[in-house]
Design a protein around this motif. Structure first.
Motif, short mmCIF file in Angstrom:
data_model
loop_
_atom_site.label_atom_id
_atom_site.label_comp_id
_atom_site.label_asym_id
_atom_site.label_seq_id
_atom_site.Cartn_x
_atom_site.Cartn_y
_atom_site.Cartn_z
N LEU A 59 18.00 -47.07 -19.14
CA LEU A 59 17.33 -45.80 -19.38
C LEU A 59 15.96 -45.85 -18.74
CD1 LEU A 59 19.46 -46.09 -21.75
CD2 LEU A 59 17.99 -44.52 -22.98
N ALA A 60 15.63 -44.82 -17.98
CA ALA A 60 14.33 -44.75 -17.32
C ALA A 60 13.97 -43.28 -17.11
CB ALA A 60 14.38 -45.48 -15.98
N ASP A 61 12.69 -43.02 -16.88
CA ASP A 61 12.29 -41.64 -16.63
C ASP A 61 12.51 -41.27 -15.17
OD1 ASP A 61 10.17 -42.82 -15.36
OD2 ASP A 61 8.64 -42.07 -16.71
N CYS A 62 12.20 -40.04 -14.82
CA CYS A 62 12.54 -39.54 -13.48
C CYS A 62 11.75 -40.22 -12.36
CB CYS A 62 12.38 -38.03 -13.41
SG CYS A 62 10.75 -37.43 -13.81
N ALA A 63 10.69 -40.96 -12.68
CA ALA A 63 9.97 -41.69 -11.64
C ALA A 63 10.85 -42.77 -11.01
CB ALA A 63 8.71 -42.33 -12.22
N PHE A 64 11.89 -43.18 -11.74
CA PHE A 64 12.79 -44.23 -11.26
C PHE A 64 14.05 -43.66 -10.61
CE2 PHE A 64 10.11 -46.04 -14.48
CZ PHE A 64 9.75 -47.26 -13.92
N ASP A 65 14.04 -42.39 -10.31
CA ASP A 65 15.18 -41.73 -9.68
C ASP A 65 15.18 -42.03 -8.19
OD1 ASP A 65 17.36 -40.11 -9.14
OD2 ASP A 65 16.13 -38.30 -8.97
N ALA A 66 15.94 -43.05 -7.81
CA ALA A 66 16.07 -43.43 -6.40
C ALA A 66 17.52 -43.82 -6.14
CB ALA A 66 15.15 -44.60 -6.08
N ASP A 67 18.02 -43.41 -4.99
CA ASP A 67 19.42 -43.70 -4.65
C ASP A 67 19.69 -45.20 -4.60
OD1 ASP A 67 20.15 -41.03 -4.53
OD2 ASP A 67 19.59 -40.87 -2.41
N TRP A 68 18.75 -45.98 -4.04
CA TRP A 68 18.98 -47.42 -3.93
C TRP A 68 19.08 -48.06 -5.31
CZ3 TRP A 68 15.78 -50.95 -6.13
CH2 TRP A 68 14.49 -50.56 -6.43
N VAL A 81 20.86 -44.15 -16.66
CA VAL A 81 20.59 -42.93 -17.44
C VAL A 81 19.18 -42.50 -17.04
CG1 VAL A 81 20.51 -41.89 -19.73
CG2 VAL A 81 22.06 -43.81 -19.28
N ILE A 82 19.12 -41.88 -15.88
CA ILE A 82 17.85 -41.49 -15.26
C ILE A 82 17.93 -40.02 -14.88
CG2 ILE A 82 16.23 -41.96 -13.39
CD1 ILE A 82 17.60 -44.74 -13.12
N PRO A 83 17.07 -39.18 -15.44
CA PRO A 83 17.12 -37.77 -15.03
C PRO A 83 16.67 -37.63 -13.59
CG PRO A 83 15.27 -38.16 -16.49
CD PRO A 83 16.05 -39.43 -16.44
N PRO A 84 17.24 -36.67 -12.88
CA PRO A 84 16.86 -36.49 -11.47
C PRO A 84 15.48 -35.87 -11.34
CG PRO A 84 18.43 -34.83 -12.12
CD PRO A 84 18.30 -35.75 -13.28
N LYS A 85 14.82 -36.18 -10.25
CA LYS A 85 13.53 -35.53 -9.94
C LYS A 85 13.78 -34.04 -9.70
CE LYS A 85 11.38 -39.51 -7.75
NZ LYS A 85 10.88 -40.04 -6.49
N SER A 86 12.77 -33.25 -9.93
CA SER A 86 12.93 -31.80 -9.78
C SER A 86 13.12 -31.38 -8.33
CB SER A 86 11.72 -31.08 -10.38
OG SER A 86 10.55 -31.48 -9.70
N ASN A 87 12.70 -32.22 -7.39
CA ASN A 87 12.81 -31.84 -5.97
C ASN A 87 14.08 -32.38 -5.31
OD1 ASN A 87 12.18 -34.53 -5.88
ND2 ASN A 87 10.47 -34.33 -4.45
N ARG A 88 15.01 -32.94 -6.08
CA ARG A 88 16.26 -33.44 -5.51
C ARG A 88 17.14 -32.29 -5.05
NH1 ARG A 88 19.45 -38.03 -5.42
NH2 ARG A 88 18.36 -39.87 -6.16
N ARG A 89 17.69 -32.42 -3.87
CA ARG A 89 18.57 -31.38 -3.34
C ARG A 89 19.90 -31.36 -4.08
NH1 ARG A 89 19.57 -30.33 3.05
NH2 ARG A 89 20.33 -28.22 2.79
N PHE A 90 20.45 -32.56 -4.32
CA PHE A 90 21.70 -32.70 -5.07
C PHE A 90 21.42 -33.58 -6.29
CE2 PHE A 90 22.88 -32.25 -0.57
CZ PHE A 90 23.55 -31.04 -0.65
#
Length: 143
Positions: A59-68, A81-90
C-alpha cells in the motif's frame, strides 16, 4: 559525496528537510526505513527498501505510482495498492477497500513524530538520526 547531500539533508518547499521513507507491516509496525534529502522524489529510495520484501500487498500513496514499480511488484507476486496520479492517461486500477488501511502508516508517522528530535531533525548526521529513529521505534513498540 560531501556536505548536506551525503547526510540526506536537502532543500524543499518548506526549508531544509529530510524525508523518511518507511515500510511497515500490516499492523503498522516499522519493518525498514531509508532517509532521503528533502528535494529527492520518494521513488528514489524504493528499490533498496523493497529489495527483500515478501508480502501479498504493498500500500502506498499516489507519489509511488510508477509503471516500473508496478511491474517489479507484479513479477514478485505482490499486489500494488497504489492510486493512480491524476495526470495519468490510462489510470491503473487499485482496490479502494484495501487502500483504506494505509492510515496505519500515517498513524506510525504520527507516533514517530511525537519525538521532537525526529520531527525537527535535530541530529546532524544520518547515522545519529537513524539511531534516534530506531530508538523511538523501540519505545513505540514497548508501549
Amino acid at each position: 559525496m560531501k556536505g548536506a547531500q551525503s547526510q540526506a539533508i536537502g532543500r524543499s518547499r518548506g526549508d531544509i528537510t529530510t524525508k523518511i521513507l518507511a515500510l511497515t507491516d500490516a499492523l503498522g509496525n516499522l519493518v525498514d526505513f531509508r532517509l532521503l534529502p528533502g528535494q529527492a522524489h520518494d521513488l528514489r529510495g524504493v528499490p533498496a527498501l523493497i529489495d527483500d520484501l515478501a508480502a501479498d500487498h504493498l500500500l502506498a500513496d499516489c507519489a509511488f505510482d510508477a509503471d516500473w514499480l508496478r511491474t517489479t511488484l507484479a513479477k514478485r507476486s505482490i499486489t500494488p495498492v497504489i492510486p493512480p496520479k491524476s495526470n495519468r492517461r490510462f489510470p491503473a486500477e487499485f482496490d479502494k477497500k484495501t487502500y483504506k488501511w494505509r492510515h496505519l502508516i500515517e498513524n506510525y508517522f504520527g507516533r514517530l513524530k511525537e519525538n521532537r528530535g525526529i520531527a525537527m531533525r535535530s541530529c546532524k548526521t544520518d547515522q545519529s538520526f537513524k539511531a534516534f529513529i530506531s530508538l523511538a521505534e523501540s519505545i513505540i513498540q514497548l508501549r
